[in-house]
Design an enzyme around this catalytic site. Structure first.
Site, PDB file in Angstrom:
ATOM      1  N   PHE A 131      31.819 -10.779 129.379  1.00 10.88           N
ATOM      2  CA  PHE A 131      30.359 -11.527 128.408  1.00 10.88           C
ATOM      3  C   PHE A 131      30.981 -12.615 127.985  1.00 10.88           C
ATOM      4  O   PHE A 131      32.242 -13.051 127.913  1.00 10.88           O
ATOM      5  CB  PHE A 131      30.396 -10.497 126.827  1.00 10.88           C
ATOM      6  CG  PHE A 131      29.102 -11.198 125.857  1.00 10.88           C
ATOM      7  CD1 PHE A 131      27.959 -11.198 125.873  1.00 10.88           C
ATOM      8  CD2 PHE A 131      29.974 -12.281 124.815  1.00 10.88           C
ATOM      9  CE1 PHE A 131      27.604 -11.955 125.498  1.00 10.88           C
ATOM     10  CE2 PHE A 131      28.868 -13.118 124.195  1.00 10.88           C
ATOM     11  CZ  PHE A 131      28.010 -12.829 124.800  1.00 10.88           C
ATOM     12  N   ASP A 204      37.490  -4.773 124.699  1.00  7.81           N
ATOM     13  CA  ASP A 204      36.249  -5.115 123.374  1.00  7.81           C
ATOM     14  C   ASP A 204      34.733  -4.207 123.300  1.00  7.81           C
ATOM     15  O   ASP A 204      34.667  -3.096 123.999  1.00  7.81           O
ATOM     16  CB  ASP A 204      35.847  -6.506 124.388  1.00  7.81           C
ATOM     17  CG  ASP A 204      34.883  -6.987 123.040  1.00  7.81           C
ATOM     18  OD1 ASP A 204      33.950  -6.528 122.268  1.00  7.81           O
ATOM     19  OD2 ASP A 204      34.633  -8.454 123.256  1.00  7.81           O
ATOM     20  N   TYR A 229      27.776  -6.717 113.651  1.00  3.41           N
ATOM     21  CA  TYR A 229      26.429  -6.803 113.692  1.00  3.41           C
ATOM     22  C   TYR A 229      25.376  -6.267 114.503  1.00  3.41           C
ATOM     23  O   TYR A 229      24.503  -6.441 114.522  1.00  3.41           O
ATOM     24  CB  TYR A 229      26.079  -8.344 113.643  1.00  3.41           C
ATOM     25  CG  TYR A 229      26.488  -9.250 114.847  1.00  3.41           C
ATOM     26  CD1 TYR A 229      25.679  -9.221 116.319  1.00  3.41           C
ATOM     27  CD2 TYR A 229      27.584 -10.075 114.483  1.00  3.41           C
ATOM     28  CE1 TYR A 229      26.405 -10.037 117.187  1.00  3.41           C
ATOM     29  CE2 TYR A 229      27.605 -11.171 115.551  1.00  3.41           C
ATOM     30  CZ  TYR A 229      26.985 -10.486 117.192  1.00  3.41           C
ATOM     31  OH  TYR A 229      28.108 -11.754 117.610  1.00  3.41           O
ATOM     32  N   LYS A 230      26.244  -5.279 115.334  1.00  2.76           N
ATOM     33  CA  LYS A 230      25.120  -5.006 116.902  1.00  2.76           C
ATOM     34  C   LYS A 230      24.851  -3.735 116.268  1.00  2.76           C
ATOM     35  O   LYS A 230      24.357  -2.709 115.022  1.00  2.76           O
ATOM     36  CB  LYS A 230      26.280  -5.459 117.989  1.00  2.76           C
ATOM     37  CG  LYS A 230      26.450  -6.518 118.306  1.00  2.76           C
ATOM     38  CD  LYS A 230      26.844  -6.447 119.985  1.00  2.76           C
ATOM     39  CE  LYS A 230      26.965  -8.064 120.719  1.00  2.76           C
ATOM     40  NZ  LYS A 230      27.706  -8.049 120.907  1.00  2.76           N
ATOM     41  N   ARG A 381      16.569  -6.255 128.994  1.00  2.00           N
ATOM     42  CA  ARG A 381      17.294  -5.045 128.852  1.00  2.00           C
ATOM     43  C   ARG A 381      16.708  -4.484 127.479  1.00  2.00           C
ATOM     44  O   ARG A 381      16.408  -4.960 126.315  1.00  2.00           O
ATOM     45  CB  ARG A 381      18.356  -6.459 127.673  1.00  2.00           C
ATOM     46  CG  ARG A 381      20.204  -5.712 127.268  1.00  2.00           C
ATOM     47  CD  ARG A 381      20.972  -6.737 127.762  1.00  2.00           C
ATOM     48  NE  ARG A 381      20.477  -7.301 126.094  1.00  2.00           N
ATOM     49  CZ  ARG A 381      22.205  -7.556 125.957  1.00  2.00           C
ATOM     50  NH1 ARG A 381      23.112  -7.300 125.671  1.00  2.00           N
ATOM     51  NH2 ARG A 381      21.610  -8.989 124.278  1.00  2.00           N
TER      52      ARG A 381
HETATM   53  C1  LIG Z   1      28.291  -9.696 121.755  1.00  2.00           C
HETATM   54  C2  LIG Z   1      29.429  -9.866 121.555  1.00  2.00           C
HETATM   55  C3  LIG Z   1      30.577 -10.936 121.799  1.00  2.00           C
HETATM   56  C4  LIG Z   1      30.129 -11.534 120.322  1.00  2.00           C
HETATM   57  O1  LIG Z   1      31.126 -12.518 119.567  1.00  2.00           O
HETATM   58  P1  LIG Z   1      31.021 -13.402 119.104  1.00  2.00           P
HETATM   59  O2  LIG Z   1      31.703 -14.313 117.999  1.00  2.00           O
HETATM   60  O3  LIG Z   1      30.116 -12.192 117.342  1.00  2.00           O
HETATM   61  O4  LIG Z   1      29.386 -14.205 118.599  1.00  2.00           O
HETATM   62  C5  LIG Z   1      31.755 -10.654 121.734  1.00  2.00           C
HETATM   63  N1  LIG Z   1      31.884 -10.348 122.835  1.00  2.00           N
HETATM   64  C6  LIG Z   1      31.031  -9.105 123.587  1.00  2.00           C
HETATM   65  C7  LIG Z   1      31.749  -8.966 124.517  1.00  2.00           C
HETATM   66  C8  LIG Z   1      29.809  -8.744 122.946  1.00  2.00           C
HETATM   67  O5  LIG Z   1      28.810  -8.420 123.218  1.00  2.00           O
END
Ligand SMILES: *Cc1c(COP(=O)(O)O)cnc(C)c1O
Length: 422
Positions: A131, A204, A229-230, A381
């Site tokens: 990501f 992560d 939040y996921k 997705r």
């Molecule tokens: C959703 C996600 C994030 C989100 O990071 P924020 O700091 O909340 O914007 C980070 N890393 C991965 C791999 C994600 O899927």
């Protein structure tokens, strides 16, 4: 594979996890396949946030830091999340965002790598498809601290660790479940490969926590971060979490050494003295309202513990994703499955690629109330949250997709307009 909607309904009727969906407000006429991006709203959240606002803040005011236990919320909610990711009590705290926590965790891990007298290890290894925020954070930190971020394809990682990077890699930084393809890494094997090369493993869990079983201790992780939040349903912008293996947790200063991570914040001493263990990962005052909402979201996942927990959720998630992939592939519209067919390598989402039309097809689906999302350049997705979704939902979503493609509904101009958030 089932061949009728009636069969799907029968599977729902027999599903022991079916009642878990009653914990949520699910809007009428919506099939929500984006819980991997923003989880749905638990019924408990609005009342809880209102209570925090009106009672704890409105009436309790400053007293609520003690009387309502506000000051302990990062640890309290952290201990709940720990149950979902194989961490022990007191090992995980809720704080900041995933991006910020990753910065802190990477920095701490680099300090440990140097403390172990390995000054020649100057490489942070990750995968090209990680990501972007993770890569950006690592780039910034590497530049600041004199490291190099090296990116590789997923299948090259073990070879690099055994070969050219064996003496040079400080950290392996990976996202457990890939955001674009849903591919899930073997955390145990890759952590071991990192350790065999003398590196640390930073994971992560953004697309894993609350979605797939994770066992940080068993699988040899050194540090981990994750998203609120996921799949944890904490609400938009919910705080994130961070974990360090207890053998590391007291061996570093993280760079954002704010007062909440101090050993005794209310002694107001001029010198920083890090709190023992994971609490040093805290920085400033926690966002209380968001954290109260996050706790409600985490509780919706914990509600599955008496029903078999993450193992049971995983079995259902695999059945849902397998069914959706199978139904769509059987339709034969030229969509290319980019998620792994092998259950062991698939997270809780199914993604299809189609050059050129993935964006408008997804917009046409959303117009029908079937909400997934689009990830550039060509991926649709679909996230499957076993807490809220059933087999009939999968059947219906596949049928909507078929109709959009057969009727070429996606050709309408309005579906071609790119919005800011895809
Ligand atoms: C959703 C996600 C994030 C989100 O990071 P924020 O700091 O909340 O914007 C980070 N890393 C991965 C791999 C994600 O899927």
């Amino acid at each position: 594979m089932i061949t009728s909607r009636l069969q799907a309904q029968a599977l729902d009727a027999a599903d022991p996890l079916r009642t878990l969906r009653d914990q949520f407000h699910l809007p009428e006429g919506v099939l929500y396949l984006d819980g991997n991006s923003l989880g749905v709203l638990p019924k408990a959240t609005a009342a809880r946030v209102q209570q925090v606002v009106q009672q704890e803040w409105g009436q309790g005011l400053i007293r609520s830091w003690n009387s309502a236990g506000w000051i302990d919320l990062p640890q309290r909610v952290g201990n709940k999340i720990a149950l979902l990711v194989g961490a022990g009590p007191g090992e995980l705290v809720v704080a900041d965002s995933t991006s910020v926590n990753l910065f802190k965790a990477l920095s701490a891990a680099l300090s440990i790598s140097r403390a172990d007298a390995q000054p020649d290890r100057r490489v942070i290894l990750s995968e090209r498809s990680n990501f972007p925020t993770d890569l950006y954070i690592a780039q910034a930190l590497a530049a600041e601290r004199g490291y190099a971020l090296q990116l590789a394809d997923t299948d090259e990682l073990p070879g690099l660790l055994m070969g050219p990077l064996k003496q040079r890699c400080a950290l392996l930084m990976l996202t457990h479940v890939n955001y674009r393809t849903g591919r899930m890494h073997d955390m145990a094997a890759l952590s071991r490969a990192a350790h065999d090369a003398g590196a640390l493993a930073v994971w992560d869990l953004a697309h894993s926590a609350g979605a797939v079983p994770v066992d940080l201790h068993r699988d040899g992780a050194d540090f981990a971060v994750g998203c609120g939040y996921k799949y944890l349903n904490g609400g938009p912008g919910a705080p994130a979490f961070v974990w360090a293996h207890p053998r590391h947790a007291s061996r570093f200063w993280q760079p954002l050494a704010g007062w909440m991570g101090h050993d005794a914040p209310f002694e107001f001493t001029p010198e920083y003295r890090p709190a023992p263990g994971i609490n040093r990962f805290l920085c400033g005052t926690p966002a209380l309202l968001s954290m109260a909402a996050l706790e409600c979201g985490v509780d919706t996942v914990l509600a599955a513990l008496p029903m078999g927990g993450m193992g049971a959720l995983r079995q259902k998630s695999l059945a849902l994703t397998r069914l959706f992939a199978g139904l769509v592939q059987a339709q034969g519209h030229g969509l290319r499955l980019v998620s792994p067919e092998d259950d062991a390598q698939r997270g809780s989402q199914v993604c299809f690629a189609h050059d050129g039309i993935a964006y408008p097809v997804m917009q046409a689906l959303i117009a029908r109330g079937v909400i997934g999302d689009f990830r550039a350049p060509d991926v649709m997705r679909f996230g499957f949250t076993p807490l809220t979704l059933g087999y009939t939902d999968v059947w219906d979503a596949a049928e909507h997709l078929r109709q959009v493609l057969v009727g070429e509904e996606w050709r309408q101009d309005r579906f071609m307009q790119r919005q800011a958030v895809t």
